[in-house]
Design a protein around this motif. Structure first.
Motif, PDB file in Angstrom:
ATOM      1  N   LEU A  12      26.420  51.512  34.688  1.00 35.07           N
ATOM      2  CA  LEU A  12      25.839  50.392  35.419  1.00 35.07           C
ATOM      3  C   LEU A  12      26.907  49.343  35.646  1.00 35.07           C
ATOM      4  N   ALA A  13      26.808  48.642  36.786  1.00 35.05           N
ATOM      5  CA  ALA A  13      27.745  47.561  37.079  1.00 35.05           C
ATOM      6  C   ALA A  13      27.037  46.503  37.894  1.00 35.05           C
ATOM      7  N   SER A  14      27.387  45.245  37.637  1.00 38.40           N
ATOM      8  CA  SER A  14      26.814  44.120  38.378  1.00 38.40           C
ATOM      9  C   SER A  14      27.836  43.611  39.381  1.00 38.40           C
ATOM     10  N   CYS A  15      27.384  43.435  40.624  1.00 35.52           N
ATOM     11  CA  CYS A  15      28.264  42.950  41.686  1.00 35.52           C
ATOM     12  C   CYS A  15      28.027  41.468  41.947  1.00 35.52           C
ATOM     13  N   LEU A  16      28.926  40.856  42.709  1.00 34.20           N
ATOM     14  CA  LEU A  16      28.852  39.429  42.983  1.00 34.20           C
ATOM     15  C   LEU A  16      27.777  39.087  44.004  1.00 34.20           C
ATOM     16  N   ASP A  17      27.357  40.051  44.772  1.00 34.69           N
ATOM     17  CA  ASP A  17      26.363  39.823  45.815  1.00 34.69           C
ATOM     18  C   ASP A  17      25.666  41.149  46.096  1.00 34.69           C
ATOM     19  N   ARG A  18      24.727  41.110  47.023  1.00 34.91           N
ATOM     20  CA  ARG A  18      24.003  42.323  47.378  1.00 34.91           C
ATOM     21  C   ARG A  18      24.963  43.352  47.963  1.00 34.91           C
ATOM     22  N   VAL A  19      24.863  44.590  47.485  1.00 31.07           N
ATOM     23  CA  VAL A  19      25.757  45.660  47.926  1.00 31.07           C
ATOM     24  C   VAL A  19      25.335  46.135  49.312  1.00 31.07           C
ATOM     25  N   GLU A  20      26.286  46.184  50.239  1.00 33.33           N
ATOM     26  CA  GLU A  20      26.000  46.592  51.608  1.00 33.33           C
ATOM     27  C   GLU A  20      26.548  47.973  51.945  1.00 33.33           C
ATOM     28  N   SER A  21      27.495  48.448  51.172  1.00 35.89           N
ATOM     29  CA  SER A  21      28.011  49.795  51.393  1.00 35.89           C
ATOM     30  C   SER A  21      28.573  50.345  50.090  1.00 35.89           C
ATOM     31  N   ILE A  22      28.532  51.682  49.967  1.00 38.40           N
ATOM     32  CA  ILE A  22      29.065  52.376  48.798  1.00 38.40           C
ATOM     33  C   ILE A  22      29.917  53.534  49.285  1.00 38.40           C
ATOM     34  N   ALA A  23      31.060  53.737  48.630  1.00 37.38           N
ATOM     35  CA  ALA A  23      31.924  54.865  48.986  1.00 37.38           C
ATOM     36  C   ALA A  23      32.675  55.341  47.750  1.00 37.38           C
ATOM     37  N   TRP A  24      32.641  56.657  47.527  1.00 35.00           N
ATOM     38  CA  TRP A  24      33.405  57.260  46.443  1.00 35.00           C
ATOM     39  C   TRP A  24      34.838  57.485  46.900  1.00 35.00           C
ATOM     40  N   SER A  25      35.778  57.349  45.982  1.00 34.82           N
ATOM     41  CA  SER A  25      37.152  57.743  46.267  1.00 34.82           C
ATOM     42  C   SER A  25      37.211  59.264  46.352  1.00 34.82           C
ATOM     43  N   PRO A  26      38.161  59.816  47.083  1.00 38.11           N
ATOM     44  CA  PRO A  26      38.220  61.283  47.223  1.00 38.11           C
ATOM     45  C   PRO A  26      38.358  62.024  45.904  1.00 38.11           C
ATOM     46  N   ASP A  27      38.919  61.379  44.864  1.00 38.58           N
ATOM     47  CA  ASP A  27      39.048  62.052  43.567  1.00 38.58           C
ATOM     48  C   ASP A  27      37.843  61.824  42.664  1.00 38.58           C
ATOM     49  N   SER A  28      36.804  61.169  43.171  1.00 39.95           N
ATOM     50  CA  SER A  28      35.545  60.937  42.437  1.00 39.95           C
ATOM     51  C   SER A  28      35.715  60.063  41.207  1.00 39.95           C
ATOM     52  N   ASP A  29      36.792  59.283  41.145  1.00 35.43           N
ATOM     53  CA  ASP A  29      37.027  58.463  39.961  1.00 35.43           C
ATOM     54  C   ASP A  29      36.710  56.989  40.180  1.00 35.43           C
ATOM     55  N   HIS A  30      36.679  56.530  41.439  1.00 34.54           N
ATOM     56  CA  HIS A  30      36.431  55.122  41.716  1.00 34.54           C
ATOM     57  C   HIS A  30      35.309  54.969  42.738  1.00 34.54           C
ATOM     58  N   LEU A  31      34.636  53.846  42.660  1.00 33.20           N
ATOM     59  CA  LEU A  31      33.555  53.502  43.575  1.00 33.20           C
ATOM     60  C   LEU A  31      33.856  52.182  44.261  1.00 33.20           C
ATOM     61  N   LEU A  32      33.725  52.174  45.580  1.00 36.13           N
ATOM     62  CA  LEU A  32      33.944  50.962  46.365  1.00 36.13           C
ATOM     63  C   LEU A  32      32.599  50.399  46.805  1.00 36.13           C
ATOM     64  N   CYS A  33      32.388  49.126  46.547  1.00 35.33           N
ATOM     65  CA  CYS A  33      31.160  48.437  46.958  1.00 35.33           C
ATOM     66  C   CYS A  33      31.525  47.346  47.948  1.00 35.33           C
ATOM     67  N   GLY A  34      30.978  47.408  49.143  1.00 38.09           N
ATOM     68  CA  GLY A  34      31.258  46.393  50.148  1.00 38.09           C
ATOM     69  C   GLY A  34      30.274  45.241  50.076  1.00 38.09           C
ATOM     70  N   LEU A  35      30.808  44.038  49.910  1.00 35.11           N
ATOM     71  CA  LEU A  35      30.018  42.802  49.913  1.00 35.11           C
ATOM     72  C   LEU A  35      30.485  41.983  51.104  1.00 35.11           C
ATOM     73  N   PHE A  36      30.107  42.411  52.291  1.00 35.50           N
ATOM     74  CA  PHE A  36      30.691  41.881  53.511  1.00 35.50           C
ATOM     75  C   PHE A  36      30.316  40.426  53.766  1.00 35.50           C
ATOM     76  N   ARG A  37      29.170  39.985  53.282  1.00 39.04           N
ATOM     77  CA  ARG A  37      28.797  38.581  53.477  1.00 39.04           C
ATOM     78  C   ARG A  37      29.716  37.651  52.702  1.00 39.04           C
ATOM     79  N   ARG A  38      30.318  38.149  51.650  1.00 41.31           N
ATOM     80  CA  ARG A  38      31.279  37.371  50.876  1.00 41.31           C
ATOM     81  C   ARG A  38      32.723  37.690  51.247  1.00 41.31           C
ATOM     82  N   ALA A  39      32.930  38.537  52.265  1.00 43.27           N
ATOM     83  CA  ALA A  39      34.273  38.972  52.654  1.00 43.27           C
ATOM     84  C   ALA A  39      35.004  39.565  51.458  1.00 43.27           C
ATOM     85  N   THR A  40      34.284  40.364  50.687  1.00 40.03           N
ATOM     86  CA  THR A  40      34.809  40.880  49.427  1.00 40.03           C
ATOM     87  C   THR A  40      34.404  42.334  49.248  1.00 40.03           C
TER      88      THR A  40
END
Length: 498
Positions: free
Chosen positions: A44-72
């Motif tokens: 589990l992980a808490s983000c700074l704002d509502r998550v708008e997108s999720i993407a796994w890294s090709p090696d399945s080791d990292h997760l990217l969460c887009g918080l576009f309203r915060r430009a983050t």
């Protein structure tokens, strides 16, 4: 089929990791990582704002969460829960975020496409590339990940740049003869890429090598709306085009000339081998209340009852080799009219907040000729619902599924061996999602109801989802094809094939 309980989800669609072991979803500010088999929460992980997108890294080791309203964007590590990273673009903003193939770089597109930032998770360095023409399209990595193709526009002229993904230095750049390039797509083997013109400037497509050599150009017709969608076959030997003129074209990779051209008429009369499956919606008290051959607005049920909690698979009425089942006349059946404006808006938007009457569905085989319900584009409104907006290849390229936006309740399935229409699925409500299994020639369709519709070369069937109030509007396949994720407005579940 077996179904799990419904699980909370909001925002982006849950995604499987490339290694097929994990499933990531977002619920508001919270990122949830589950085991793909048991759905047990592993992180589990808490983000700074509502998550708008999720993407796994090709090696399945990292997760990217887009918080576009915060430009983050925030990055989390699946193998190390204590590691986390935050990238803030500040005033430049962020409209799109994607992984590089190496899994250690992240590409961020700034607001208004003013620049493309490449951030390194290893040394925290950042490189800036020329701003892309589009935020979500016109940018793609080659299948081997070595090259990045980006559409640019400067001084009202289009150009294409090929970057080396190891150094991010330009390897090749050339001007395009397009008036307004819409998008590009690499071939599966990475030896060439297709670039096509915006629909407003005709039916134009060109194929280039990564060095800029033009292999071929295709022009379907002029003075008419052009290409809407493009899809390479899994082998890379065929290229399918869907256009705004209700047509689909298949090009071969040798001469780049049309191998097949298919229309999507309002009345289907053949070929004789085609099997047209029409959904029949039944109510225990009222009998048949809707059929797939009637206008979309007529298939909406007015009852306030909840969704049927039971799960009873529909019957398989027949196949190419079986005896067809004739449709029975229905008092509500209507073949010739067009839906009203209110009916168009109601069904195309899905109206997921409403209730469904307790009904069950089954397929019957319709006799030819069969008339398809069609929507009439509303005058004076942009982005009319017309043209072939979806073209999807089966896993081995044996079939192509197309959907015409002005015929939202129909899915056309074409046989690439005979180059003819193999089957037609006629739903009672507009199709919300249709996707091929990555391992078999099985097509799954959902229409925003507690039901799934399955097609294989042997026939078609309906499966009812045994979750009260769960209205499936999207689906994501597991890469092995043994299961899939079904999404609703605020929940998801997993379905497993026996």
């Amino acid at each position: 089929m077996d179904f799990t309980d419904r699980l909370a989800c909001s925002g982006p669609t849950p995604v499987f990791s490339p290694d097929r072991r994990l499933l990531a979803s977002a619920d508001g500010y919270r990122l949830v990582v589950r085991d793909a088999d048991s759905l047990a929460v592993v992180a589990l992980a808490s983000c700074l704002d509502r998550v708008e997108s999720i993407a796994w890294s090709p090696d399945s080791d990292h997760l990217l969460c887009g918080l576009f309203r915060r430009a983050t964007v925030q990055v989390f590590c699946a193998s190390d829960p204590d590691w986390a990273c935050t990238i803030a673009e500040g005033p430049a903003g962020v409209t799109a975020a994607r992984w590089a193939p190496d899994g250690r770089h992240i590409l961020l597109t700034a607001d208004f496409n003013v620049r493309l930032a490449v951030w390194s998770l290893v040394d925290q360095a950042c490189q800036y590339l020329r701003g892309p023409k589009h935020a979500a399209t016109g940018l793609a990595f080659s299948p081997d990940g070595a090259l990045l193709a980006v559409l640019h526009r400067s001084d009202c002229k289009d150009s294409l740049t090929i970057y080396d993904s190891a150094t991010w230095a330009p390897r090749a750049q050339w001007a395009l003869p397009t008036a307004d390039a819409a998008d590009l797509a690499w071939s599966p083997d990475g030896t060439c890429l297709a670039v096509w013109e915006s629909a407003l400037h005709g039916h134009q497509l060109a194929v280039y090598t990564p060095d800029g050599e033009c292999l071929a150009s295709h022009s379907g017709y002029s003075q008419m709306l052009g290409i809407k969608t493009v899809a390479w076959s899994p082998s890379g030997q065929l290229l399918a085009l869907g256009d705004y003129e209700q047509g689909a074209t298949v090009l071969n990779h040798v001469t780049w000339s049309p191998l097949a051209q298919w229309g999507h008429p309002g009345v289907v009369r053949g070929p004789p081998s085609v099997v047209a499956y029409s959904e029949v919606v039944e109510d225990a008290a009222r009998g048949v209340v809707a059929e797939g051959t009637q206008p979309p607005c007529m298939s909406r049920l007015g009852s306030r009852g909840g969704a049927r909690p039971g799960s009873r698979p529909g019957s398989r009425p027949g196949s190419r080799t079986g005896s067809p089942v004739k449709q029975q006349p229905s008092p509500t059946k209507h073949l010739g009219g067009s839906p009203s404006k209110a009916g168009q808006e109601l069904d195309l938007e899905g109206d997921e907040g409403g209730e469904l009457a307790p009904t069950k569905s089954r397929y019957v085989v319709a006799q030819l000729p069969v008339r398809l319900p069609a929507l009439r584009p509303l005058a004076g409104q942009p982005n009319p619902k017309l043209g072939v907006g979806s073209v999807a290849w089966s896993h081995d390229g044996s079939y192509i599924a197309t959907r015409c936006d002005s015929q939202p309740t129909a899915v056309w399935i074409w046989d690439t061996a005979t180059l003819e229409l193999a089957s037609l699925l006629l739903q009672a409500r507009p199709v919300r999602a249709a996707s091929w299994c990555p391992a078999t020639n099985r097509l799954v369709v959902c229409t925003g109801e507690p039901k799934l519709f399955l097609w294989t070369p042997d026939g078609a069937s309906c499966v009812h989802i045994p979750l009260p109030g769960f209205r499936a509007s999207g689906l994501v396949w597991h890469s092995e094809g043994s299961s899939l994720v079904l999404t609703a407005r605020d929940a998801f579940c997993c379905a497993y094939f026996g």
